[in-house]
Design a protein around this motif. Structure first.
Motif, PDB file in Angstrom:
ATOM      1  N   GLY A 155       0.798  -1.219   0.000  1.00  7.30           N
ATOM      2  CA  GLY A 155       0.000   0.000   0.000  1.00  7.30           C
ATOM      3  C   GLY A 155       0.828   1.265   0.000  1.00  7.30           C
ATOM      4  N   THR A 156       2.169   1.132   0.031  1.00 11.01           N
ATOM      5  CA  THR A 156       3.040   2.314  -0.027  1.00 11.01           C
ATOM      6  C   THR A 156       2.843   3.068  -1.331  1.00 11.01           C
ATOM      7  OG1 THR A 156       4.667   1.113   1.299  1.00 11.01           O
ATOM      8  CG2 THR A 156       5.415   3.120   0.207  1.00 11.01           C
ATOM      9  N   LEU A 157       2.681   2.304  -2.412  1.00 11.65           N
ATOM     10  CA  LEU A 157       2.318   2.889  -3.698  1.00 11.65           C
ATOM     11  C   LEU A 157       0.850   2.566  -3.937  1.00 11.65           C
ATOM     12  CD1 LEU A 157       5.449   2.023  -5.882  1.00 11.65           C
ATOM     13  CD2 LEU A 157       4.652   4.308  -5.267  1.00 11.65           C
ATOM     14  N   ALA A 158       0.008   3.545  -3.779  1.00  8.40           N
ATOM     15  CA  ALA A 158      -1.437   3.345  -3.881  1.00  8.40           C
ATOM     16  C   ALA A 158      -1.888   3.423  -5.335  1.00  8.40           C
ATOM     17  CB  ALA A 158      -2.161   4.403  -3.048  1.00  8.40           C
ATOM     18  N   PRO A 159      -3.097   2.901  -5.640  1.00  8.74           N
ATOM     19  CA  PRO A 159      -3.638   3.038  -7.000  1.00  8.74           C
ATOM     20  C   PRO A 159      -3.618   4.489  -7.453  1.00  8.74           C
ATOM     21  CG  PRO A 159      -4.969   1.509  -5.743  1.00  8.74           C
ATOM     22  CD  PRO A 159      -3.986   2.103  -4.773  1.00  8.74           C
ATOM     23  N   GLY A 160      -3.117   4.704  -8.659  1.00 12.49           N
ATOM     24  CA  GLY A 160      -3.031   6.055  -9.200  1.00 12.49           C
ATOM     25  C   GLY A 160      -1.726   6.756  -8.902  1.00 12.49           C
ATOM     26  N   ALA A 161      -0.900   6.206  -7.997  1.00 11.47           N
ATOM     27  CA  ALA A 161       0.378   6.824  -7.659  1.00 11.47           C
ATOM     28  C   ALA A 161       1.314   6.782  -8.863  1.00 11.47           C
ATOM     29  CB  ALA A 161       1.019   6.120  -6.461  1.00 11.47           C
ATOM     30  N   ALA A 162       1.998   7.881  -9.106  1.00 13.01           N
ATOM     31  CA  ALA A 162       2.892   7.967 -10.256  1.00 13.01           C
ATOM     32  C   ALA A 162       4.257   7.383  -9.930  1.00 13.01           C
ATOM     33  CB  ALA A 162       3.042   9.420 -10.687  1.00 13.01           C
ATOM     34  N   LEU A 163       4.774   6.593 -10.852  1.00 12.73           N
ATOM     35  CA  LEU A 163       6.151   6.121 -10.753  1.00 12.73           C
ATOM     36  C   LEU A 163       7.067   7.159 -11.393  1.00 12.73           C
ATOM     37  CD1 LEU A 163       4.638   3.476 -10.076  1.00 12.73           C
ATOM     38  CD2 LEU A 163       6.372   2.257 -11.404  1.00 12.73           C
ATOM     39  N   PRO A 164       8.327   7.210 -10.965  1.00  9.66           N
ATOM     40  CA  PRO A 164       9.234   8.211 -11.543  1.00  9.66           C
ATOM     41  C   PRO A 164       9.491   7.923 -13.016  1.00  9.66           C
ATOM     42  CG  PRO A 164      10.438   6.661 -10.167  1.00  9.66           C
ATOM     43  CD  PRO A 164       8.983   6.396  -9.943  1.00  9.66           C
ATOM     44  N   PRO A 165       9.819   8.953 -13.799  1.00 11.22           N
ATOM     45  CA  PRO A 165      10.188   8.726 -15.195  1.00 11.22           C
ATOM     46  C   PRO A 165      11.366   7.761 -15.281  1.00 11.22           C
ATOM     47  CG  PRO A 165       9.842  11.060 -14.782  1.00 11.22           C
ATOM     48  CD  PRO A 165       9.821  10.381 -13.441  1.00 11.22           C
ATOM     49  N   VAL A 166      11.435   7.062 -16.396  1.00  6.06           N
ATOM     50  CA  VAL A 166      12.449   6.015 -16.557  1.00  6.06           C
ATOM     51  C   VAL A 166      13.854   6.556 -16.317  1.00  6.06           C
ATOM     52  CG1 VAL A 166      13.550   4.497 -18.261  1.00  6.06           C
ATOM     53  CG2 VAL A 166      11.060   4.582 -18.090  1.00  6.06           C
ATOM     54  N   GLY A 176       0.980  11.366 -19.281  1.00  2.00           N
ATOM     55  CA  GLY A 176       0.720  11.278 -17.842  1.00  2.00           C
ATOM     56  C   GLY A 176       1.669  10.348 -17.120  1.00  2.00           C
ATOM     57  N   GLY A 177       2.551   9.678 -17.862  1.00  2.00           N
ATOM     58  CA  GLY A 177       3.541   8.826 -17.244  1.00  2.00           C
ATOM     59  C   GLY A 177       3.003   7.456 -16.872  1.00  2.00           C
ATOM     60  N   THR A 178       3.763   6.756 -16.040  1.00  2.00           N
ATOM     61  CA  THR A 178       3.409   5.420 -15.581  1.00  2.00           C
ATOM     62  C   THR A 178       2.864   5.497 -14.169  1.00  2.00           C
ATOM     63  OG1 THR A 178       5.112   4.399 -16.964  1.00  2.00           O
ATOM     64  CG2 THR A 178       4.293   3.104 -15.119  1.00  2.00           C
ATOM     65  N   VAL A 179       1.678   4.933 -13.942  1.00  2.00           N
ATOM     66  CA  VAL A 179       1.038   5.003 -12.627  1.00  2.00           C
ATOM     67  C   VAL A 179       0.584   3.614 -12.206  1.00  2.00           C
ATOM     68  CG1 VAL A 179       0.234   7.360 -13.060  1.00  2.00           C
ATOM     69  CG2 VAL A 179      -1.288   5.428 -13.533  1.00  2.00           C
ATOM     70  N   VAL A 180       0.391   3.443 -10.905  1.00  2.00           N
ATOM     71  CA  VAL A 180      -0.126   2.188 -10.385  1.00  2.00           C
ATOM     72  C   VAL A 180      -1.568   2.022 -10.854  1.00  2.00           C
ATOM     73  CG1 VAL A 180      -0.661   0.875  -8.286  1.00  2.00           C
ATOM     74  CG2 VAL A 180       1.376   2.327  -8.370  1.00  2.00           C
ATOM     75  N   ALA A 181      -1.902   0.817 -11.319  1.00  2.00           N
ATOM     76  CA  ALA A 181      -3.247   0.542 -11.824  1.00  2.00           C
ATOM     77  C   ALA A 181      -4.291   0.743 -10.731  1.00  2.00           C
ATOM     78  CB  ALA A 181      -3.321  -0.881 -12.358  1.00  2.00           C
ATOM     79  N   GLU A 182      -5.511   1.089 -11.145  1.00  2.00           N
ATOM     80  CA  GLU A 182      -6.581   1.295 -10.172  1.00  2.00           C
ATOM     81  C   GLU A 182      -6.889   0.023  -9.400  1.00  2.00           C
ATOM     82  OE1 GLU A 182      -8.174   4.004  -9.093  1.00  2.00           O
ATOM     83  OE2 GLU A 182      -6.681   5.080 -10.277  1.00  2.00           O
ATOM     84  N   ALA A 183      -6.708  -1.134 -10.048  1.00  6.55           N
ATOM     85  CA  ALA A 183      -6.889  -2.421  -9.372  1.00  6.55           C
ATOM     86  C   ALA A 183      -5.692  -3.302  -9.703  1.00  6.55           C
ATOM     87  CB  ALA A 183      -8.184  -3.095  -9.802  1.00  6.55           C
ATOM     88  N   PRO A 184      -4.528  -3.001  -9.119  1.00  5.51           N
ATOM     89  CA  PRO A 184      -3.334  -3.779  -9.451  1.00  5.51           C
ATOM     90  C   PRO A 184      -3.490  -5.241  -9.087  1.00  5.51           C
ATOM     91  CG  PRO A 184      -2.960  -2.401  -7.514  1.00  5.51           C
ATOM     92  CD  PRO A 184      -4.276  -1.983  -8.099  1.00  5.51           C
ATOM     93  N   SER A 185      -2.856  -6.095  -9.873  1.00 10.55           N
ATOM     94  CA  SER A 185      -3.056  -7.535  -9.706  1.00 10.55           C
ATOM     95  C   SER A 185      -2.556  -8.056  -8.370  1.00 10.55           C
ATOM     96  CB  SER A 185      -2.361  -8.281 -10.841  1.00 10.55           C
ATOM     97  OG  SER A 185      -0.978  -7.972 -10.873  1.00 10.55           O
TER      98      SER A 185
END
Length: 439
Positions: A26-37, A70-79
């Motif tokens: 849960g540290t990275l929540a749904p919708g949280a942005a990951l840093p650019p590559v 918008g970059g790479t973000v955590v999915a709304e319902a990550p697997s």
């Protein structure tokens, strides 16, 4: 280490594992942005290609999505963290779970004849008498029963057959709003969900036609008791959907009849409607017991071969002890009488609340099944408002892809005598919410 994002690793696998762990915690929540590559590569001291490979693997597994600029973000319902419902606060009337009334389920008694010793059932994976009972059961509703098989529940069947039929990145047409576990499963398989709007008669034909034109390779839908909207196929809707689907003979159509005996309405099935690739899945958890993780499946020959071939390589077969238990219940007169009472009770409870809400000007959907869907403007305001009055209902966000907000109310154990009080409280909460928005 990228301390701001708490992502670590010096290889693509290590970075992938780190992100997956943060999402699971849960540290990275749904919708949280990951840093650019490139930024993450600099912070971790690795090449940009290593990070790009990690992000590609995370996308393939349904943990993150890429939103263009918008970059790479955590999915709304990550697997790794499905849309689990929040814990029911103590002291509240729970109308959010979607479960049947325990008082209307039969007692589960293990069969007296247990499997003799340790031996493989791969040569005879299905009990002949249960297979015959299934053919009678499904055939009575017009489902073709030339090929039948068993699975460990509807989700088990859908997951297995989609993993055989499709490849990561392929698209699946899904009901919107729809069953949240199915939505999560599709994402976990690395597949894309294409939302298809539903109404009181199920999937809308023109919306489905649009999804087919967009290239979906499978369709998952419910013929009755659609969860959470409650829609049920009329004859006209079933015929219209069949006409649309016949235009795409290579698309696999999975019909999930999850509530079957307690849906409260007759089945109008797409099975046998001239489709080349199809499967009808029927479970018993809603009327025989939630611990009975078993499903009957009727399908076309190719789907049967592909499903059973994969089953053989994994669990091998569905437990014969489970099959014996299901057979005993399906053929027991006392259980059949209890199921009949449950069917009547669920219909009465659902209808009582629907009428009480409609009588107060609250629009509601729920033509069949165990739930009602109520469109609202602000899900959180309604859920919290009802919580303050002692009720706990499900916010619709878990069930939605692109559809409008709403809340789901499970009426399975809501007595008709409680309907007026809940409807009054619901109307009051809506009034308060409208006042907040200024009308």
């Amino acid at each position: 280490m990228a301390t701001q994002y708490e992502i670590s690793g010096t290889t693509a696998k290590g970075i992938t594992r780190s992100v997956e762990q943060r999402v699971s915690e849960g540290t990275l929540a749904p919708g949280a942005a990951l840093p650019p590559v490139r930024r993450l590569a600099e912070e971790l001291g690795v090449s940009a290609g290593t990070v790009a490979t990690a992000y590609k693997e995370l996308r393939r597994r349904g943990i993150v999505v890429t939103l263009g600029r918008g970059g790479t973000v955590v999915a709304e319902a990550p697997s790794v963290a499905s849309r689990r419902p929040p814990k029911v606060p103590e002291g509240l009337r729970d109308l959010a779970g979607g479960h049947p009334d325990p008082a209307l389920l039969p007692a589960l008694v293990p069969p007296s004849r247990l499997s003799p010793g340790v031996r493989s059932h791969r040569s005879t994976p299905r009990l002949a008498r249960l297979e015959d009972a299934v053919r009678t059961w499904l055939g009575a509703d017009g489902v073709p029963v030339e090929q039948v098989t068993f699975a460990h529940g509807a989700l088990d069947f859908v997951g297995r057959v989609l993993s055989v039929e499709l490849r990561p990145g392929d698209a699946v047409a899904m009901e919107d709003p729809g069953y949240h576990h199915l939505l999560d499963l599709v994402g976990a398989l690395g597949l894309r969900s294409v939302p298809v709007a539903v109404d009181d008669e199920g999937m809308r034909p023109e919306e489905l036609r649009g999804a087919l034109r967009a290239g979906v390779r499978a369709v998952v839908l419910s013929p009755r008791a659609q969860n959470p909207f409650g829609g049920t196929f009329s004859r006209a809707r079933r015929d219209a959907l069949a006409e649309v689907l016949r235009e795409a003979p290579d698309v696999l159509v999975v019909e999930n009849d999850h509530a079957s005996e307690v849906s409260g309405v007759p089945l109008r099935t797409l099975a046998g409607a001239g489709l080349a690739r199809w499967a009808h899945v029927r479970t018993v958890s809603k009327f025989l017991g939630t611990d009975l993780r078993w499903a009957a499946v009727a399908c076309d020959p190719l789907t049967l071969a592909r499903h059973d071939g994969r089953l053989l390589l994994t669990s091998g077969w569905v437990s014969h002890l489970l099959q014996e238990t299901v057979y005993g219940l399906l053929t027991d007169e006392g259980t059949q009488e209890l199921v009949s009472r449950a069917r009547t009770a669920y219909a009465g409870r659902r209808t009582a609340l629907a009428k009480a809400l409609a009588g107060r000007g609250v629009p509601v959907h729920g033509a069949s099944g165990l739930n009602l869907w109520v469109p609202v403007r602000d899900e959180s305001a309604v859920v919290n408002g009802l919580r303050s009055r002692g009720w706990w209902v499900a916010a619709g966000a878990r069930f939605r892809l692109a559809s409008a907000p709403g809340v789901r109310i499970t009426t399975a154990d809501l007595e008709p005598s409680e309907a007026d009080r809940l409807a009054s409280d619901f109307a009051a909460v809506l009034d308060e919410s409208e006042a907040t928005y200024g009308g």
